[in-house]
Design an enzyme around this catalytic site. Structure first.
Site, PDB file in Angstrom:
ATOM      1  N   GLU A 256     -32.585 -70.367 -23.939  1.00  0.00           N
ATOM      2  CA  GLU A 256     -33.235 -69.656 -22.841  1.00  0.00           C
ATOM      3  C   GLU A 256     -33.054 -68.135 -22.900  1.00  0.00           C
ATOM      4  OE1 GLU A 256     -31.947 -71.590 -19.245  1.00  0.00           O
ATOM      5  OE2 GLU A 256     -33.116 -73.392 -19.686  1.00  0.00           O
ATOM      6  N   GLU A 490     -35.056 -79.077 -23.456  1.00  0.00           N
ATOM      7  CA  GLU A 490     -34.366 -79.575 -22.265  1.00  0.00           C
ATOM      8  C   GLU A 490     -35.398 -80.101 -21.281  1.00  0.00           C
ATOM      9  OE1 GLU A 490     -31.739 -76.817 -20.374  1.00  0.00           O
ATOM     10  OE2 GLU A 490     -30.702 -76.276 -22.231  1.00  0.00           O
TER      11      GLU A 490
END
Length: 738
Positions: A256, A490
């Site tokens: 991220e 994810e």
């Protein structure tokens, strides 16, 4: 071919390995050119924090990750369990801190040795993985403490100044149970520490040109080069240690990535449509003031609301004690680097922070508009690829974009070789999906959508909603990237819905329905995925022991409870029952095509009726029945024994189909013997249906119930709107007195 007979032959189940996996267009393929459906789990969420008890922040050099995600002696059972559930591609979470917590260039050899042994044991059990480096700062997970100190932040007294000044969200990573609002950690991206560190990492040369630190050779260099060089050296050490393993198919750039302040048009606000506004949420300018030790009035507090994700409730004076986060003996001499760069200044006369260059982070030094991807991200991706290429030439390179955003325009020349795109998706929902009135769904990519299209009704609506969200993200990526493999790095569902109701009742039906909707959405888009998360050390009371998240659908302590309960009931309490301790298994453990001899077209599975339908296109096979079947002509299906058995299963295969079941290994093998078609064609659309006749759908909603639900929906919406009006009126009165 009907379910009356199956062909008796023998095939060996596919054993994944890096040497037998490559990329072809949008697909992963094996060494027989069969298309692979790679699905698995994140192993695991516990790896974000050191072994408990964690040392205080100012003693970060003592951190140890040896044993994360689990000790080596526990690894074989965990790998057997995951493989038995059909999950064979893991995302292994490794933090930068785990590699280099002691000091710059001092790598944790013990951890690297542990990690190598862990990955070797994984592949021995028929599982592959890609390794991701977490490198969030201050309230997330990943970066070593010395990196944060190098940027001038004061970590003394266990990071107390960061917390008191509101410069970082730290409560969730200190361990134990978090009280109050438990979804605050994503707001850490917009806090001063994390946003500053990301800005310096990606764009220090542009936005902090005067910020110099001593490099490895003793010469002064810009903070951006110091941070990036250190990170890439850590990656190089990681790839050197495990890059030659056959169980490692590739490496991911980082978890991220975030631009920090880069690209903001104004330091007076963040973007509501991409940045979660929740809890205390200062503007960049307010955060500068708070971090510099000034009590700062007017900082907004956001709360959850309906139908919008959040709204401003009231304001407070933040950092009332005047805690200063900048080290006096640090590189900035105790000053805020953004004040030194002339972005803002403190006015003693007005007792407030003054913006000197409101759009500072939107332009480069020449006044040109900054594009984060073009100017910062893509150049670093190329540097990172060079590091991986040097030691792991044939491995795949997985890269994701900024969370909460669609895939950017990504020119081919800026992509790494063997490129796989890895977006994230995560449900923020806190209540069950089958309420009598619609619930808003927020995912990590569409966090602040102000549209009633985010509403849905019942579990059928949840499936359509999730399929639309995932399909939109995949469609956007395909339009920007073309034929590039997509794996959701994810995606998960929280276990603590409805005020943790399931922990006391043991009934996870709402979570299971949401998980079914999520996995069905991935399957309808024909993309790979890694579920978040597999954490054997999860516990109901503290969740995954990181930022109050509770996403793990397996726990050792739950396994012990399950086996004890079965023993007390006199039923089988076999310690090797790999399903014990699992949650949502009817949604997670499901049939799919492991390897397809052709091109996948569609996959559908109804978890309630156990109906599995798979369609694909493959070349004509004009041979006799006696011709030896080559493995490259065989489609391999995973059929979980918890649902499908020899006694309860029926099937149908399209014309010319032959099928062989290997019940012991949870497999079915499918191939075709075609007759010459009436018209000239090169390939055929194939179909296989497998189902359990005894599994039937429960009765639906009758007319009276439907009318009742509609009435309840209208009353619920009316009541919600009334409550909002009352709250808004109260807030107006509060603001008018300030």
């Amino acid at each position: 071919m009907s379910s009356k007979g199956a062909t008796e032959v023998s095939f060996e189940a596919y054993h994944p390995s890096a040497a037998r996996i490559s990329l072809r267009g949008r697909h992963f393929v094996d060494n027989h050119d069969r298309v692979l459906d790679l699905r698995g789990a994140n192993v695991g969420s516990a790896s974000k924090v050191p072994i408990r008890p964690c040392p205080p922040f100012h003693e970060h050099a003592k951190a140890s990750y040896v044993g994360r995600p689990f000790p080596l002696d526990e690894a074989p059972e965990n790998w057997r369990r995951l493989k038995s559930w059909g999950l064979t591609m893991m995302r292994i979470n490794v933090t930068w801190e785990a590699l280099e917590h002691a000091a710059p260039g001092k790598y944790d050899v013990e951890f690297l040795d542990y990690l190598r042994k862990l990955l070797i044991s994984m592949n021995e059990h028929g599982i592959v993985a890609y390794v991701d480096v977490f490198s969030r700062y201050c309230g997330g997970s990943g970066a070593p403490g010395w990196v944060v100190e190098a940027a001038g932040f004061d970590l003394s007294d266990d990071g107390e100044k960061l917390a008191l000044s509101g410069s970082a969200f730290l409560d969730g990573i200190r361990g134990g149970r978090l009280q109050g609002e438990r979804g605050l950690w994503p707001t850490g991206y917009q806090k001063l520490a994390c946003a500053t560190m990301n800005t310096l990492f990606w764009g220090g040369e542009t936005f902090a040109p005067s910020f110099k630190v001593k490099g490895e050779d003793g010469r002064e260099i810009n903070i951006q080069h110091y941070l990036q060089d250190a990170f890439l050296k850590a990656v190089d050490k990681l790839v050197e240690s495990v890059g030659n393993l056959d169980g490692v198919i590739g490496f991911e750039l980082m978890n991220e990535p975030h631009p920090g302040f880069i690209g903001l048009s104004s330091i007076h606000e963040w973007n509501y449509n991409t940045d979660l506004h929740l809890g205390q949420f200062p503007s960049p300018l307010q955060s500068f003031s708070m971090g510099a030790g000034h009590p700062t009035p007017g900082v907004p507090i956001y709360v959850r609301t309906f139908p919008w994700p959040t709204r401003k409730s009231h304001t407070v004076t933040a950092n009332p004690t005047g805690a200063n986060v900048w080290r006096r003996d640090g590189p900035t001499g105790g000053e805020c680097p953004w004040e030194k760069e002339g972005v803002w200044r403190w006015s003693d006369k007005k007792h407030s922070a003054m913006a000197m260059q409101e759009d500072y982070f939107s332009k480069d030094r020449k006044g040109n508009k900054v594009d984060f991807y073009r100017d910062c991200f893509f150049p670093f991706v190329k540097r990172w690829e060079g590091v991986v290429q040097k030691r792991a030439h044939g491995k795949v390179r997985l890269v994701e974009a900024v969370p909460n955003e669609y895939c950017p325009e990504w020119p081919v020349e800026h992509r790494p070789s063997n490129f796989v795109f890895t977006p994230h998706w995560g449900s923020e929902q806190k209540s069950r999906p089958d309420l009598s009135f619609a619930q808003p769904v927020k995912d990590a990519m569409l966090m602040s959508s102000r549209s009633f299209t985010t509403l849905y009704w019942g579990k059928g609506g949840a499936k359509k909603n999730y399929a639309h969200q995932i399909g939109t993200l995949v469609g956007e990526a395909r339009s920007k990237l073309g034929e590039v493999p997509i794996v959701f790095g994810e995606c998960g569902i929280p276990m603590d819905l409805n005020g943790e109701e399931a922990f006391s009742t043991g009934d996870y039906k709402w979570q299971e329905r949401m998980m079914d909707a999520l996995v069905s959405a991935m399957e309808s888009s024909l993309v790979g995925f890694n579920l978040w998360a597999y954490n054997p050390h999860n516990h109901d009371h503290i969740g995954d022991d990181w930022n109050a998240e509770n996403f793990s659908w397996y726990a050792d302590n739950q396994r012990d409870k399950d086996l004890q309960e079965r023993s007390e009931k006199g039923s089988n309490a076999d310690g090797e029952d790999l399903d014990a301790g699992g949650r949502l298994l009817d949604a997670i453990v499901r049939p799919y095509a492991v390897a397809t001899a052709g091109t996948p077209l569609s996959l559908f599975y109804d978890a309630e009726t156990a109906l599995f339908t798979y369609r694909f296109r493959s070349p004509l096979r004009l041979v006799s029945e006696e011709t030896t079947v080559k493995l490259g002509e065989v489609t391999e299906l995973y059929l979980p024994r918890r649902t499908f058995t020899k006694a309860n299963t029926q099937w149908n295969v399209s014309s010319g189909g032959r099928i062989h079941f290997d019940w012991e290994n949870q497999r079915a093998f499918l191939w075709f013997v075609d007759i010459p078609p009436e018209r000239r064609v090169q390939d055929m659309v194939r179909r296989v249906d497998i189902w359990v006749p005894s599994r039937t759908r429960k009765a639906g909603v009758n007319l009276i119930q439907g009318i009742g639900m509609v009435v309840a929906l209208l009353l619920g919406l009316a009541l919600t709107y009334y409550v909002q009006l009352v709250e808004w009126d109260r807030d107006k009165r509060v603001y008018s007195r300030q």
